[in-house]
Scaffold this motif. Structure first.
Motif, PDB file in Angstrom:
ATOM      1  N   GLU A   1      15.768 -10.696  -7.862  1.00 35.65           N
ATOM      2  CA  GLU A   1      15.243  -9.358  -8.132  1.00 35.65           C
ATOM      3  C   GLU A   1      15.527  -8.405  -6.979  1.00 35.65           C
ATOM      4  OE1 GLU A   1      11.296  -8.778  -9.926  1.00 35.65           O
ATOM      5  OE2 GLU A   1      11.142 -10.973  -9.963  1.00 35.65           O
ATOM      6  N   VAL A   2      15.330  -8.902  -5.751  1.00 36.36           N
ATOM      7  CA  VAL A   2      15.555  -8.061  -4.578  1.00 36.36           C
ATOM      8  C   VAL A   2      17.019  -7.632  -4.498  1.00 36.36           C
ATOM      9  CG1 VAL A   2      15.597  -8.019  -2.052  1.00 36.36           C
ATOM     10  CG2 VAL A   2      13.637  -9.021  -3.258  1.00 36.36           C
ATOM     11  N   PHE A   3      17.917  -8.590  -4.635  1.00 34.75           N
ATOM     12  CA  PHE A   3      19.332  -8.253  -4.460  1.00 34.75           C
ATOM     13  C   PHE A   3      19.902  -7.501  -5.656  1.00 34.75           C
ATOM     14  CE2 PHE A   3      18.887 -11.579  -1.224  1.00 34.75           C
ATOM     15  CZ  PHE A   3      19.384 -10.870  -0.140  1.00 34.75           C
ATOM     16  N   ASP A   4      19.237  -7.601  -6.812  1.00 36.83           N
ATOM     17  CA  ASP A   4      19.635  -6.764  -7.939  1.00 36.83           C
ATOM     18  C   ASP A   4      19.453  -5.285  -7.610  1.00 36.83           C
ATOM     19  OD1 ASP A   4      20.584  -8.633  -9.700  1.00 36.83           O
ATOM     20  OD2 ASP A   4      18.704  -8.842 -10.826  1.00 36.83           O
ATOM     21  N   VAL A   5      18.411  -4.985  -6.860  1.00 39.67           N
ATOM     22  CA  VAL A   5      18.164  -3.594  -6.472  1.00 39.67           C
ATOM     23  C   VAL A   5      19.330  -3.065  -5.634  1.00 39.67           C
ATOM     24  CG1 VAL A   5      16.665  -2.039  -5.147  1.00 39.67           C
ATOM     25  CG2 VAL A   5      15.654  -3.847  -6.571  1.00 39.67           C
ATOM     26  N   PHE A   6      19.768  -3.869  -4.686  1.00 39.97           N
ATOM     27  CA  PHE A   6      20.885  -3.435  -3.832  1.00 39.97           C
ATOM     28  C   PHE A   6      22.188  -3.374  -4.634  1.00 39.97           C
ATOM     29  CE2 PHE A   6      17.759  -4.898  -0.790  1.00 39.97           C
ATOM     30  CZ  PHE A   6      17.871  -3.954   0.225  1.00 39.97           C
ATOM     31  N   ARG A   7      22.383  -4.346  -5.524  1.00 43.53           N
ATOM     32  CA  ARG A   7      23.600  -4.343  -6.343  1.00 43.53           C
ATOM     33  C   ARG A   7      23.654  -3.117  -7.242  1.00 43.53           C
ATOM     34  NH1 ARG A   7      23.952  -8.524 -11.115  1.00 43.53           N
ATOM     35  NH2 ARG A   7      22.421  -6.997 -11.835  1.00 43.53           N
ATOM     36  N   ASN A   8      22.542  -2.794  -7.882  1.00 46.82           N
ATOM     37  CA  ASN A   8      22.515  -1.654  -8.793  1.00 46.82           C
ATOM     38  C   ASN A   8      22.763  -0.332  -8.089  1.00 46.82           C
ATOM     39  OD1 ASN A   8      21.929  -3.417 -10.896  1.00 46.82           O
ATOM     40  ND2 ASN A   8      19.708  -3.115 -10.738  1.00 46.82           N
TER      41      ASN A   8
ATOM     42  N   VAL B   1      25.080  -5.824   1.776  1.00 42.49           N
ATOM     43  CA  VAL B   1      24.199  -6.266   2.855  1.00 42.49           C
ATOM     44  C   VAL B   1      25.017  -7.041   3.880  1.00 42.49           C
ATOM     45  CG1 VAL B   1      22.238  -7.747   3.412  1.00 42.49           C
ATOM     46  CG2 VAL B   1      22.184  -6.313   1.363  1.00 42.49           C
ATOM     47  N   ASP B   2      24.735  -6.827   5.178  1.00 42.45           N
ATOM     48  CA  ASP B   2      25.471  -7.513   6.239  1.00 42.45           C
ATOM     49  C   ASP B   2      24.864  -8.882   6.549  1.00 42.45           C
ATOM     50  OD1 ASP B   2      27.324  -5.497   6.571  1.00 42.45           O
ATOM     51  OD2 ASP B   2      26.165  -4.470   8.095  1.00 42.45           O
ATOM     52  N   VAL B   3      23.653  -8.880   7.125  1.00 44.55           N
ATOM     53  CA  VAL B   3      23.006 -10.106   7.606  1.00 44.55           C
ATOM     54  C   VAL B   3      21.684 -10.270   6.880  1.00 44.55           C
ATOM     55  CG1 VAL B   3      22.042 -11.284   9.625  1.00 44.55           C
ATOM     56  CG2 VAL B   3      24.104  -9.882   9.862  1.00 44.55           C
ATOM     57  N   VAL B   4      21.358 -11.514   6.535  1.00 48.63           N
ATOM     58  CA  VAL B   4      20.112 -11.805   5.824  1.00 48.63           C
ATOM     59  C   VAL B   4      19.377 -12.938   6.524  1.00 48.63           C
ATOM     60  CG1 VAL B   4      19.072 -12.545   3.647  1.00 48.63           C
ATOM     61  CG2 VAL B   4      21.129 -11.120   3.617  1.00 48.63           C
ATOM     62  N   ALA B   5      18.034 -12.792   6.642  1.00 48.00           N
ATOM     63  CA  ALA B   5      17.178 -13.876   7.131  1.00 48.00           C
ATOM     64  C   ALA B   5      15.940 -13.916   6.241  1.00 48.00           C
ATOM     65  CB  ALA B   5      16.787 -13.645   8.587  1.00 48.00           C
ATOM     66  N   THR B   6      15.492 -15.101   5.881  1.00 47.71           N
ATOM     67  CA  THR B   6      14.337 -15.215   4.982  1.00 47.71           C
ATOM     68  C   THR B   6      13.287 -16.147   5.562  1.00 47.71           C
ATOM     69  OG1 THR B   6      15.213 -17.095   3.736  1.00 47.71           O
ATOM     70  CG2 THR B   6      15.840 -14.890   2.979  1.00 47.71           C
ATOM     71  N   SER B   7      12.044 -15.942   5.109  1.00 43.65           N
ATOM     72  CA  SER B   7      10.948 -16.863   5.409  1.00 43.65           C
ATOM     73  C   SER B   7      10.201 -17.091   4.097  1.00 43.65           C
ATOM     74  CB  SER B   7      10.015 -16.262   6.468  1.00 43.65           C
ATOM     75  OG  SER B   7       9.294 -15.172   5.925  1.00 43.65           O
ATOM     76  N   GLU B   8       9.024 -17.695   4.160  1.00 43.23           N
ATOM     77  CA  GLU B   8       8.278 -17.981   2.929  1.00 43.23           C
ATOM     78  C   GLU B   8       7.868 -16.722   2.188  1.00 43.23           C
ATOM     79  OE1 GLU B   8       7.564 -20.806   1.384  1.00 43.23           O
ATOM     80  OE2 GLU B   8       8.748 -21.913   2.835  1.00 43.23           O
ATOM     81  N   VAL B   9       7.528 -15.663   2.925  1.00 42.10           N
ATOM     82  CA  VAL B   9       7.007 -14.460   2.264  1.00 42.10           C
ATOM     83  C   VAL B   9       7.742 -13.187   2.669  1.00 42.10           C
ATOM     84  CG1 VAL B   9       4.691 -15.389   1.924  1.00 42.10           C
ATOM     85  CG2 VAL B   9       5.239 -14.210   4.063  1.00 42.10           C
ATOM     86  N   SER B  10       8.914 -13.300   3.292  1.00 37.54           N
ATOM     87  CA  SER B  10       9.606 -12.078   3.714  1.00 37.54           C
ATOM     88  C   SER B  10      11.122 -12.261   3.713  1.00 37.54           C
ATOM     89  CB  SER B  10       9.140 -11.659   5.109  1.00 37.54           C
ATOM     90  OG  SER B  10       9.572 -12.593   6.078  1.00 37.54           O
ATOM     91  N   ILE B  11      11.776 -11.124   3.618  1.00 35.28           N
ATOM     92  CA  ILE B  11      13.238 -11.069   3.729  1.00 35.28           C
ATOM     93  C   ILE B  11      13.575  -9.952   4.711  1.00 35.28           C
ATOM     94  CG2 ILE B  11      15.437 -10.733   2.521  1.00 35.28           C
ATOM     95  CD1 ILE B  11      13.942 -11.293  -0.096  1.00 35.28           C
ATOM     96  N   SER B  12      14.462 -10.232   5.632  1.00 35.47           N
ATOM     97  CA  SER B  12      14.994  -9.199   6.519  1.00 35.47           C
ATOM     98  C   SER B  12      16.497  -9.123   6.289  1.00 35.47           C
ATOM     99  CB  SER B  12      14.705  -9.525   7.993  1.00 35.47           C
ATOM    100  OG  SER B  12      13.337  -9.464   8.263  1.00 35.47           O
TER     101      SER B  12
END
Length: 579
Positions: A448-455, A460-471
């Motif tokens: 869902e998150v990356f659909d927003v950017f695709r649309n 996106v350059d760099v991605v980091a994720t945790s249990e409840v967040s995305i940077s």
């Protein structure tokens, strides 16, 4: 005879063979006599019966297969002789009861029996700064002469600032209705005058350019399709000037070829077209037909441009000329692709940031792609793909320092003791932090998150994720254009924080030793009070990236560089197809 008599008698020798080629490597001993001009002539008369296998050369016979003139041959000291465009080292050696002289062809050290087959062994690409004026064109011509035995295919960019001047002329015609090609005409006419060559090959293109700009000024239209047609004049004039110079002044048969006539087919995505897979067999077929017809002239091919299926001229976008070279190399199956720039290959970091930056002898394709994407403006990542797929080595060399070995890009390499290959810095980056408890244990949230950017057409350059967040990070241009639309959509199910003014520091190297790398990184950052915003190890396994504040980025790179590359170490360089 004595050395003095040798110097006086061996003055000139004009051979009469048709092909500009010299493939000789010999040594001889001067005891009672040495080769003289007359012996060279007698050898020329008997060449037809000489075996093609390497043979011992007697003092009175010097085997040649050359056109040109012996202009200097001093045997009393280490000197050079020039046969046509080939250079020989003449080195006296001491021997018992005699004097011997080793004669070595410095620019062609192949066995005497080896002949040119006509197969193209290398592709050599030169950028705009390498052919920006008459002086640089002469230098590139000398480089080409030194590589002729490899039957190179030459790919050229537009001269100097020609592309920018063409775009400026288009904008002026559109906005002001004024047709002005003075800057473009002056550069090319001045260059031809200084080279002493005719302008007849470029005059039709200048007339065509004048008509195009007149049309733009009248209809007030400058679409991406028309812009591609407009900027194509730069490469097309560049190859014509160079080919004319090689033919008229250097004496090397050359032919200019527009890439689309060689088979370069693309999509119709104007200003950023992609190469059509049909291109590869077309280029191979056209070059094979040239060889079959006996056409061994030096091909001088336009970089950057092609044609779509409708026959319209297209451009390949950033790094387009490098991509052209890579595509031609892959199509022909050459031994090496050489990309000649104005720097000594890939550096450990940007020398404008760190004065102690060092050339990197070799990198893998994967490393080169990561470095290019994150700020090393040497090769565009797309330009590497055709070579990587065909497993063809790519060498980045400096046209201003041809003796420097440059950087060899290969599929796999050995790291040795070094932890890192290089580091890059990408400034003016925006970090977007997305927090949501909906992420916990839920499938499809990342989609869902990356659909927003695709649309919104955002990469996106760099991605980091945790249990409840995305940077994730965006470059400044995309952030400024799209964030106002993206953030409200993300806020429907999450909390969003935007942090601008950041830099991405990317460390590319032996990530199998990531623990050692990270220990040294954090020790250095801690010592210099530099705070890390986010960190990510790329899926490629050759890249570790993290973000810091823009104002600390230069200091960060300098400090890390001093830790990972403390001194210049002379490294054994991979062998190359190079003169």
């Amino acid at each position: 005879r004595s050395r003095r008599n040798f110097r006086s008698r061996v003055a000139t020798y004009q051979a009469s063979m048709a092909e500009l080629l010299f493939l000789a490597c010999a040594s001889f001993t001067a005891q009672n006599s040495l080769a003289t001009a007359s012996s060279l002539k007698s050898l020329r008369r008997s060449q037809q019966s000489t075996s093609s296998q390497p043979t011992a050369i007697s003092p009175k016979r010097l085997f040649t297969r050359s056109t040109g003139l012996i202009s200097k041959f001093n045997a009393s000291s280490a000197e050079k002789a020039f046969f046509g465009n080939k250079s020989f080292a003449v080195v006296p050696q001491t021997a018992s009861q005699s004097s011997s002289f080793s004669i070595t062809c410095e620019s062609d050290n192949r066995p005497i029996s080896e002949e040119r087959t006509g197969k193209n062994e290398i592709v050599m690409k030169f950028g705009g700064s390498s052919v920006m004026n008459a002086e640089r064109i002469r230098e590139v011509a000398e480089l080409m002469k030194a590589h002729l035995r490899y039957q190179p295919v030459l790919v050229l960019s537009a001269m100097g600032k020609t592309t920018n001047n063409l775009l400026a002329a288009g904008d002026k015609a559109l906005a002001e209705g004024i047709v002005d090609i003075a800057a473009v005409r002056e550069l090319h006419f001045k260059t031809c005058a200084e080279l002493g060559i005719s302008t007849e090959d470029i005059e039709p293109l200048l007339d065509e350019l004048q008509k195009l700009l007149t049309g733009i000024s009248l209809i007030k239209e400058l679409s991406p399709k028309t812009r591609d047609y407009l900027v194509s004049f730069g490469e097309r004039m560049s190859v014509r000037v160079f080919a004319r110079y090689m033919n008229d002044k250097v004496g090397v048969p050359a032919v200019f070829i527009d890439a689309f006539d060689l088979g370069m087919r693309t999509t119709d995505d104007y200003m950023n077209a992609e190469v059509d897979p049909k291109t590869y067999p077309l280029i191979k077929k056209n070059m094979e037909e040239r060889r079959a017809s006996g056409d061994l002239r030096l091909p001088v091919v336009t970089g950057f441009i092609g044609k779509d299926q409708g026959g319209n001229i297209t451009t390949l976008g950033r790094g387009g000329s490098d991509l052209t070279a890579s595509v031609i190399g892959a199509a022909l199956g050459v031994k090496e692709i050489q990309v000649w720039k104005d720097v000594d290959g890939i550096m450990t970091t940007d020398p404008r940031i760190v004065k102690a930056a060092q050339p990197v002898p070799s990198v893998s394709f994967e490393e080169a792609a990561e470095l290019a994407y994150f700020g090393a403006n040497i090769l565009h990542p797309l330009a590497i793909i055709p070579a990587m797929r065909s497993d063809l080595p790519v060498r980045v060399k400096n046209s201003y320092d041809a003796h420097h070995p440059g950087t060899l890009i290969v599929r796999e390499r050995h790291f040795g003791d070094r932890l890192l290959t290089a580091m890059t810095m990408k400034r003016n980056v925006t970090v977007v932090d997305i927090f949501s408890t909906r992420m916990l244990g839920q499938s499809g949230f990342l989609a869902e998150v990356f659909d927003v950017f695709r649309n919104n057409g955002v990469s996106v350059d760099v991605v980091a994720t945790s249990e409840v967040s995305i940077s994730l990070t965006l470059d400044q241009r995309q952030a400024a254009k799209h964030l106002d639309a993206i953030v409200p959509e993300l806020e429907k199910w999450s909390t969003v924080e935007v942090h601008s003014g950041k830099s991405i520091i990317s460390l590319v190297g032996n990530v199998t030793r990531s623990s050692e790398i990270l220990r040294k990184v954090f020790e250095t950052l801690s010592e210099n009070d530099i705070r890390v915003e986010m960190m990510s190890q790329g899926a490629s396994k050759v890249n570790i990236s993290f973000c810091v504040d823009d104002e600390l980025a230069v200091k960060c790179v300098n400090e890390l560089h001093s830790k990972f590359f403390p001194s210049v170490v002379a490294a054994a360089h991979p062998e190359a197809v190079s003169a």
